[in-house]
Design a protein around this motif. Structure first.
Motif, PDB file in Angstrom:
ATOM      1  N   LYS A  76       6.428   4.405   1.248  1.00  0.00           N
ATOM      2  CA  LYS A  76       6.516   3.072   0.641  1.00  0.00           C
ATOM      3  C   LYS A  76       5.196   2.693  -0.030  1.00  0.00           C
ATOM      4  O   LYS A  76       5.170   2.294  -1.195  1.00  0.00           O
ATOM      5  CB  LYS A  76       6.867   2.018   1.714  1.00  0.00           C
ATOM      6  CG  LYS A  76       8.108   2.338   2.501  1.00  0.00           C
ATOM      7  CD  LYS A  76       8.424   1.280   3.536  1.00  0.00           C
ATOM      8  CE  LYS A  76       7.388   1.166   4.638  1.00  0.00           C
ATOM      9  NZ  LYS A  76       7.316   2.324   5.543  1.00  0.00           N
ATOM     10  N   SER A  77       4.116   2.836   0.726  1.00  0.00           N
ATOM     11  CA  SER A  77       2.806   2.495   0.148  1.00  0.00           C
ATOM     12  C   SER A  77       2.489   3.411  -1.026  1.00  0.00           C
ATOM     13  O   SER A  77       1.978   2.968  -2.057  1.00  0.00           O
ATOM     14  CB  SER A  77       1.707   2.640   1.198  1.00  0.00           C
ATOM     15  OG  SER A  77       1.969   1.804   2.279  1.00  0.00           O
ATOM     16  N   THR A  78       2.806   4.668  -0.862  1.00  0.00           N
ATOM     17  CA  THR A  78       2.543   5.637  -1.923  1.00  0.00           C
ATOM     18  C   THR A  78       3.243   5.224  -3.214  1.00  0.00           C
ATOM     19  O   THR A  78       2.662   5.268  -4.295  1.00  0.00           O
ATOM     20  CB  THR A  78       3.014   7.034  -1.488  1.00  0.00           C
ATOM     21  OG1 THR A  78       2.392   7.353  -0.255  1.00  0.00           O
ATOM     22  CG2 THR A  78       2.697   8.075  -2.530  1.00  0.00           C
ATOM     23  N   PHE A 203       3.092  -6.367  -2.948  1.00  0.00           N
ATOM     24  CA  PHE A 203       2.597  -6.739  -1.621  1.00  0.00           C
ATOM     25  C   PHE A 203       2.859  -5.582  -0.673  1.00  0.00           C
ATOM     26  O   PHE A 203       3.994  -5.182  -0.491  1.00  0.00           O
ATOM     27  CB  PHE A 203       3.346  -7.968  -1.100  1.00  0.00           C
ATOM     28  CG  PHE A 203       3.052  -9.236  -1.835  1.00  0.00           C
ATOM     29  CD1 PHE A 203       2.077 -10.104  -1.375  1.00  0.00           C
ATOM     30  CD2 PHE A 203       3.759  -9.577  -2.980  1.00  0.00           C
ATOM     31  CE1 PHE A 203       1.807 -11.291  -2.044  1.00  0.00           C
ATOM     32  CE2 PHE A 203       3.489 -10.762  -3.652  1.00  0.00           C
ATOM     33  CZ  PHE A 203       2.509 -11.624  -3.185  1.00  0.00           C
ATOM     34  N   ASP A 204       1.805  -5.049  -0.076  1.00  0.00           N
ATOM     35  CA  ASP A 204       1.997  -3.969   0.891  1.00  0.00           C
ATOM     36  C   ASP A 204       1.870  -4.535   2.303  1.00  0.00           C
ATOM     37  O   ASP A 204       0.777  -4.730   2.805  1.00  0.00           O
ATOM     38  CB  ASP A 204       0.974  -2.857   0.659  1.00  0.00           C
ATOM     39  CG  ASP A 204       1.343  -1.583   1.403  1.00  0.00           C
ATOM     40  OD1 ASP A 204       2.260  -1.638   2.251  1.00  0.00           O
ATOM     41  OD2 ASP A 204       0.737  -0.534   1.130  1.00  0.00           O
ATOM     42  N   GLU A 205       2.986  -4.780   2.920  1.00  0.00           N
ATOM     43  CA  GLU A 205       3.011  -5.371   4.265  1.00  0.00           C
ATOM     44  C   GLU A 205       2.012  -6.518   4.389  1.00  0.00           C
ATOM     45  O   GLU A 205       1.117  -6.476   5.232  1.00  0.00           O
ATOM     46  CB  GLU A 205       2.713  -4.298   5.318  1.00  0.00           C
ATOM     47  CG  GLU A 205       3.703  -3.152   5.295  1.00  0.00           C
ATOM     48  CD  GLU A 205       3.393  -2.120   6.387  1.00  0.00           C
ATOM     49  OE1 GLU A 205       3.039  -2.554   7.485  1.00  0.00           O
ATOM     50  OE2 GLU A 205       3.515  -0.927   6.125  1.00  0.00           O
ATOM     51  N   PRO A 206       2.178  -7.547   3.591  1.00  0.00           N
ATOM     52  CA  PRO A 206       1.155  -8.597   3.547  1.00  0.00           C
ATOM     53  C   PRO A 206       1.068  -9.420   4.826  1.00  0.00           C
ATOM     54  O   PRO A 206       0.068 -10.080   5.049  1.00  0.00           O
ATOM     55  CB  PRO A 206       1.605  -9.470   2.381  1.00  0.00           C
ATOM     56  CG  PRO A 206       3.082  -9.281   2.323  1.00  0.00           C
ATOM     57  CD  PRO A 206       3.311  -7.845   2.715  1.00  0.00           C
TER      58      PRO A 206
HETATM   59 MG   LIG Z   1       2.182   1.842   4.132  1.00  0.00          MG
END
Ligand SMILES: [Mg+2]
Ligand SMILES: Nc1ncnc2c1ncn2[C@@H]1O[C@H](COP(=O)(O)OP(=O)(O)OP(=O)(O)O)[C@@H](O)[C@H]1O
Lengths: 283, 326
Positions: A76-78, A203-206
């Protein structure tokens, strides 16, 4: 050194698109390209030759919130970081495929321009520690050139308002950003992103580091932001995904398994894997 | 030791009466605390002792010249007339020159090492910098005499004179040995220290800060600017360490500064530093007053170092306080 290899392999395209994604696209969005703020085709990212995500074909309409869900390590982050060239900073990362912003290939933009159009809020609040609240908000502006004080004042007020932090900080803008709580710092980071006036905000797991109250505040902010921005949010929290998003993408082992309306994903997903993940069988 | 233990215990009792909550201490903790306290006190005692000794031994000179010692340019062992101003000038100016040259170079190298260099270059350059830091100062001195000074005389100084000669700093005879040469030697000597500390400070900036800058659309240079701003108190600390070394450096400076007690406008002129005059004259000092005067120079050197360090602390404190102010 990482580089962006742009090769759009068309013959791969049909075979790797998950069925659900295909139908959503066909039914709901017709073929008007410019309605999509972000599109990816065959997007793949590898680290030191090991593929982390591949065959990602996805389209995001403007003024929508899309949640990205999936088990830890599924990419996901990638994926998110590929959308604003962040992998340029990662050693060993190679991005291939196509990313389009407003129908225009990302390679036609200047790299810093892409990052200004695609803002990013990280998992851990990361305000600049040696700067005041005020300086943090305008950091993205002052880095590039000088601005009139009145313009900066205005931006600070507007951005903090939007991020829901104005009331709490308007009397102490000159104070260090580190004097804020974690939740306030995260909202400061949102304000800092808003100040450069992006079109898309990632937003990455904000809220993963925040308490329920701060989380609620940020979710509220997301709803307000939707009016003017395209929002993509990675979350581990199913409730959050269903609360805030219009669309949901489910990632698994580096592949996009299903992308559809959030309600569909949570009530009648097309893929068995999605269903199992959503009801909590794994992940 | 025993006394300290008792003292510590009474202290605890008094505090408990004031209802300050404190966990009871284990015996080993108490021993450890007092032991470290003892070490800390040792350091203070040594400093005070050195100060006291120098103060005492400079009594003859202090009584004879009073405060005028610091403001007098005279240093004449035949007439027994001593003043320290020329040496203070030599030390301070050569150190400032060193800093002006070393600081930009060090920051540049540190930025290159942390942000731009590939890993092979990084390792090689870092290794060379460590080597530079380990070279004894007498070697720098020799190099100064045989390479730098002639080069200054034949190339650098004439070039400076023909371009910046309208400034008094760069006028006069180009002797090779003098303030400027000393400053350059010092710059080379302190560059490794400042570089390696600055590099470590920059390396310590978390990736998240860097990413934050890039995510705001910074170019590489803007992100580096941001990193430097973040690291400014650390860089200042590095600078102070370098300056400390420059002020106290004796051997290399003695070998190239020219050793002439004078204050001239031109940086090409020979000068003299505090550490150098002590090193040169202490062994064959003629009589009590001469020795006493040299010791007073040492006392002033101590004071200058102290002032520099205090100023640095105040600067760092005000930087960090500004960042933490509520
Ligand atoms: Mg991640
Ligand atoms: N910088 C990197 N270098 C090497 N491999 C990486 C790097 N970043 C991510 N990966 C790998 O890529 C895969 C996907 O990682 P990613 O961080 O995108 O997962 P994620 O879905 O965001 O997980 P989480 O929910 O835990 O944040 C993982 O297998 C990870 O090991």
């Amino acid at each position: 050194m990482s580089e962006l290899i742009l090769d759009n392999i068309d013959n791969n395209y049909v075979s790797v698109i998950p069925a659900a994604e295909h139908s959503t696209a066909a039914v709901e969005e017709s073929h008007e390209h410019l309605k999509y703020t972000v599109e990816t085709e065959n997007l793949a990212v590898s680290f030191f030759g090991r593929e982390a995500i591949s065959d990602i074909n996805i389209k995001y309409r403007s003024n929508t919130i899309t949640a990205i869900i999936g088990p830890s390590g599924c990419g996901k982050s990638t994926f998110l970081r590929a959308l604003n060239f962040m992998h340029d900073l990662t050693p060993g990362a190679i991005v291939s495929g196509t990313i389009k912003i407003h129908g225009k290939d990302i390679s036609e933009y200047d790299m810093t321009d892409v990052r200004r159009r695609v803002g990013m809020v990280f998992q851990k609040p990361n305000p600049f520690p040696t700067m005041s609240i005020y300086e943090n908000v305008v950091a993205g502006l002052t880095l590039h050139k000088r601005h009139k004080k009145s313009h900066l004042d205005e931006t600070v007020e507007k951005s903090l308002m939007l991020a829901g932090l104005w009331e709490e900080t308007k009397d102490r803008l000159k104070v260090s950003a580190m004097a804020l709580s974690g939740g306030q710092q995260q909202r400061l980071c949102i304000a800092r992103t808003l100040a450069i006036n992006p079109e898309i905000i990632l937003f990455d797991e904000p809220t993963s580091a925040l308490d329920p109250m701060s989380t609620a505040k940020i979710e509220e902010t997301l709803h307000i932001l939707k009016k003017d921005y395209t929002i993509v949010i990675v979350t581990h929290n199913m409730q959050q995904a269903s609360r805030v998003s219009d669309y949901t993408s489910f990632f698994f082992l580096g592949k996009l398994i299903e992308h559809s309306k959030t309600r569909t994903i949570f009530t009648s997903p097309k893929q068995k894997l999605t269903e199992e993940y959503v009801i909590g069988k794994f992940g | 030791m025993y006394y300290l233990l008792i003292f510590e215990n009474t202290f605890t009792i008094i505090e408990t009466e004031k209802k300050i909550i404190r966990s009871s201490k284990k015996f080993s903790d108490i021993v450890f605390e007092n032991l470290t306290l003892l070490f800390a006190i040792t350091i203070i005692v040594i400093v005070v002792f050195i100060c006291f000794e120098m103060f005492k031994d400079s009594a003859i000179s202090r009584e004879k010249f009073g405060f005028g010692f610091i403001t007098s340019e005279k240093w004449d062992s035949v007439k027994s007339d001593y003043g320290a101003l020329t040496f203070v000038y030599g030390t301070v100016v050569s150190s400032i020159i060193a800093l002006l040259i070393a600081l930009p170079i060090s920051i540049g190298v540190a930025v290159f090492l942390t942000e731009l260099a590939n890993s092979i270059t990084k390792t090689t350059v870092s290794f060379l910098i460590e080597i530079l830091a380990a070279i004894p100062s007498i070697i720098y001195g020799f190099w100064g005499i045989f390479v730098l000074a002639p080069f200054m005389r034949t190339s650098v100084q004439p070039a400076l004179q023909s371009t910046l000669g309208f400034i008094p700093l760069f006028q006069g005879a180009t002797a090779g040995f003098g303030l400027l040469t000393a400053g350059i030697i010092l710059a080379i000597m302190i560059t490794p220290i400042i570089t390696s500390i600055t590099r470590d400070v920059l390396k310590a900036i978390p990736v998240s800060q860097r990413e934050a800058a890039y995510a705001l659309g910074s170019t590489k240079w803007e992100a580096i600017k941001m990193a430097l701003l973040n690291a400014k108190s650390g860089i200042l600390g590095a600078t102070i360490l370098g300056l400390g070394r420059a002020v106290g450096e004796t051997m290399a400076v003695t070998m190239v500064i020219g050793n002439k007690a004078q204050i001239k406008e031109s940086l090409f002129e020979p000068a003299y530093s505090m550490a150098s005059v002590i090193a040169n004259e202490f062994a064959e000092a003629s009589g009590g007053l001469h020795v006493s005067a040299l010791i007073e120079v040492g006392l002033i050197l101590f004071g200058v170092t102290f002032i520099i360090n205090s100023l640095a602390r105040i600067l760092i404190y005000s930087f960090t306080r500004k960042a933490q102010a509520r």
